[in-house]
Design a protein around this motif. Structure first.
Motif, PDB file in Angstrom:
ATOM      1  N   HIS A 179      -4.205  -5.991   8.925  1.00 32.56           N
ATOM      2  CA  HIS A 179      -3.237  -5.783  10.005  1.00 32.56           C
ATOM      3  C   HIS A 179      -3.760  -4.838  11.078  1.00 32.56           C
ATOM      4  O   HIS A 179      -2.974  -4.149  11.725  1.00 32.56           O
ATOM      5  CB  HIS A 179      -1.878  -5.285   9.487  1.00 32.56           C
ATOM      6  CG  HIS A 179      -1.123  -6.295   8.715  1.00 32.56           C
ATOM      7  ND1 HIS A 179      -0.667  -7.467   9.260  1.00 32.56           N
ATOM      8  CD2 HIS A 179      -0.747  -6.326   7.417  1.00 32.56           C
ATOM      9  CE1 HIS A 179      -0.039  -8.172   8.334  1.00 32.56           C
ATOM     10  NE2 HIS A 179      -0.088  -7.506   7.205  1.00 32.56           N
ATOM     11  N   GLN A 180      -5.056  -4.810  11.288  1.00 34.99           N
ATOM     12  CA  GLN A 180      -5.611  -3.938  12.322  1.00 34.99           C
ATOM     13  C   GLN A 180      -5.457  -4.575  13.701  1.00 34.99           C
ATOM     14  O   GLN A 180      -5.669  -5.768  13.871  1.00 34.99           O
ATOM     15  CB  GLN A 180      -7.077  -3.655  12.018  1.00 34.99           C
ATOM     16  CG  GLN A 180      -7.240  -2.883  10.721  1.00 34.99           C
ATOM     17  CD  GLN A 180      -8.685  -2.669  10.370  1.00 34.99           C
ATOM     18  OE1 GLN A 180      -9.347  -1.863  10.992  1.00 34.99           O
ATOM     19  NE2 GLN A 180      -9.164  -3.397   9.386  1.00 34.99           N
ATOM     20  N   TYR A 218      -9.009  -3.858   4.345  1.00 34.34           N
ATOM     21  CA  TYR A 218      -8.025  -3.270   5.252  1.00 34.34           C
ATOM     22  C   TYR A 218      -7.483  -4.374   6.157  1.00 34.34           C
ATOM     23  O   TYR A 218      -8.258  -5.069   6.807  1.00 34.34           O
ATOM     24  CB  TYR A 218      -8.677  -2.159   6.069  1.00 34.34           C
ATOM     25  CG  TYR A 218      -9.344  -1.136   5.172  1.00 34.34           C
ATOM     26  CD1 TYR A 218      -8.649  -0.029   4.734  1.00 34.34           C
ATOM     27  CD2 TYR A 218     -10.641  -1.332   4.708  1.00 34.34           C
ATOM     28  CE1 TYR A 218      -9.236   0.880   3.865  1.00 34.34           C
ATOM     29  CE2 TYR A 218     -11.234  -0.435   3.837  1.00 34.34           C
ATOM     30  CZ  TYR A 218     -10.525   0.674   3.425  1.00 34.34           C
ATOM     31  OH  TYR A 218     -11.108   1.565   2.560  1.00 34.34           O
ATOM     32  N   HIS A 230       1.213  -0.973  10.893  1.00 31.39           N
ATOM     33  CA  HIS A 230       0.975  -0.441   9.560  1.00 31.39           C
ATOM     34  C   HIS A 230      -0.376  -0.944   9.076  1.00 31.39           C
ATOM     35  O   HIS A 230      -1.030  -1.725   9.749  1.00 31.39           O
ATOM     36  CB  HIS A 230       2.081  -0.851   8.592  1.00 31.39           C
ATOM     37  CG  HIS A 230       2.104  -2.318   8.301  1.00 31.39           C
ATOM     38  ND1 HIS A 230       2.530  -3.250   9.217  1.00 31.39           N
ATOM     39  CD2 HIS A 230       1.739  -3.009   7.207  1.00 31.39           C
ATOM     40  CE1 HIS A 230       2.437  -4.459   8.695  1.00 31.39           C
ATOM     41  NE2 HIS A 230       1.944  -4.343   7.464  1.00 31.39           N
ATOM     42  N   LEU A 231      -0.781  -0.480   7.922  1.00 35.87           N
ATOM     43  CA  LEU A 231      -2.058  -0.877   7.349  1.00 35.87           C
ATOM     44  C   LEU A 231      -1.850  -1.293   5.906  1.00 35.87           C
ATOM     45  O   LEU A 231      -1.170  -0.600   5.153  1.00 35.87           O
ATOM     46  CB  LEU A 231      -3.051   0.288   7.406  1.00 35.87           C
ATOM     47  CG  LEU A 231      -4.422   0.044   6.799  1.00 35.87           C
ATOM     48  CD1 LEU A 231      -5.221  -0.926   7.665  1.00 35.87           C
ATOM     49  CD2 LEU A 231      -5.173   1.349   6.630  1.00 35.87           C
ATOM     50  N   HIS A 232      -2.394  -2.420   5.528  1.00 29.43           N
ATOM     51  CA  HIS A 232      -2.440  -2.824   4.123  1.00 29.43           C
ATOM     52  C   HIS A 232      -3.852  -2.564   3.633  1.00 29.43           C
ATOM     53  O   HIS A 232      -4.814  -2.876   4.328  1.00 29.43           O
ATOM     54  CB  HIS A 232      -2.133  -4.308   3.961  1.00 29.43           C
ATOM     55  CG  HIS A 232      -0.688  -4.635   4.060  1.00 29.43           C
ATOM     56  ND1 HIS A 232      -0.200  -5.891   3.827  1.00 29.43           N
ATOM     57  CD2 HIS A 232       0.385  -3.872   4.367  1.00 29.43           C
ATOM     58  CE1 HIS A 232       1.107  -5.887   3.988  1.00 29.43           C
ATOM     59  NE2 HIS A 232       1.477  -4.683   4.325  1.00 29.43           N
ATOM     60  N   MET A 233      -3.951  -2.005   2.439  1.00 28.28           N
ATOM     61  CA  MET A 233      -5.252  -1.711   1.849  1.00 28.28           C
ATOM     62  C   MET A 233      -5.279  -2.287   0.441  1.00 28.28           C
ATOM     63  O   MET A 233      -4.292  -2.194  -0.291  1.00 28.28           O
ATOM     64  CB  MET A 233      -5.479  -0.207   1.793  1.00 28.28           C
ATOM     65  CG  MET A 233      -6.773   0.206   1.160  1.00 28.28           C
ATOM     66  SD  MET A 233      -6.869   1.999   1.035  1.00 28.28           S
ATOM     67  CE  MET A 233      -8.385   2.170   0.123  1.00 28.28           C
ATOM     68  N   ALA A 255      -4.725   0.761  13.282  1.00 29.07           N
ATOM     69  CA  ALA A 255      -3.572   0.121  12.644  1.00 29.07           C
ATOM     70  C   ALA A 255      -2.827  -0.703  13.683  1.00 29.07           C
ATOM     71  O   ALA A 255      -2.723  -0.324  14.842  1.00 29.07           O
ATOM     72  CB  ALA A 255      -2.646   1.170  12.031  1.00 29.07           C
TER      73      ALA A 255
END
Length: 69
Positions: A15-16, A13, A46-49, A36
């Motif tokens: 961009h926190q 996960y 936003h969040l990248h997973m 996020a």
């Protein structure tokens, strides 16, 4: 944050804005791991997973329909 789910499955996960877990911590399903954020050169929060199975990337959205125990 990278979570090792066992059996060669790892989810990542990115961009926190705030991390809510510590390295090596064991967590349960449903536990919040972070918030996020808008880190790096982005225009909004936003969040990248990413999900890897035995180091091979797989489509993470395919896991969103699995039941959580």
């Amino acid at each position: 944050v990278a979570l090792d789910h066992g059996e060669g499955v790892v989810s990542i996960y990115m961009h926190q804005s705030k991390l809510l877990v510590n390295e090596g911590e064991n967590i349960e399903a449903g536990h919040k791991i972070g918030l996020a954020g808008a880190t790096g050169a982005v225009t909004g929060a936003h969040l990248h997973m990413a999900v890897y199975i035995r180091r091979v990337p797989v489509e993470p959205t395919s896991f969103l329909v699995l039941p959580v125990r």
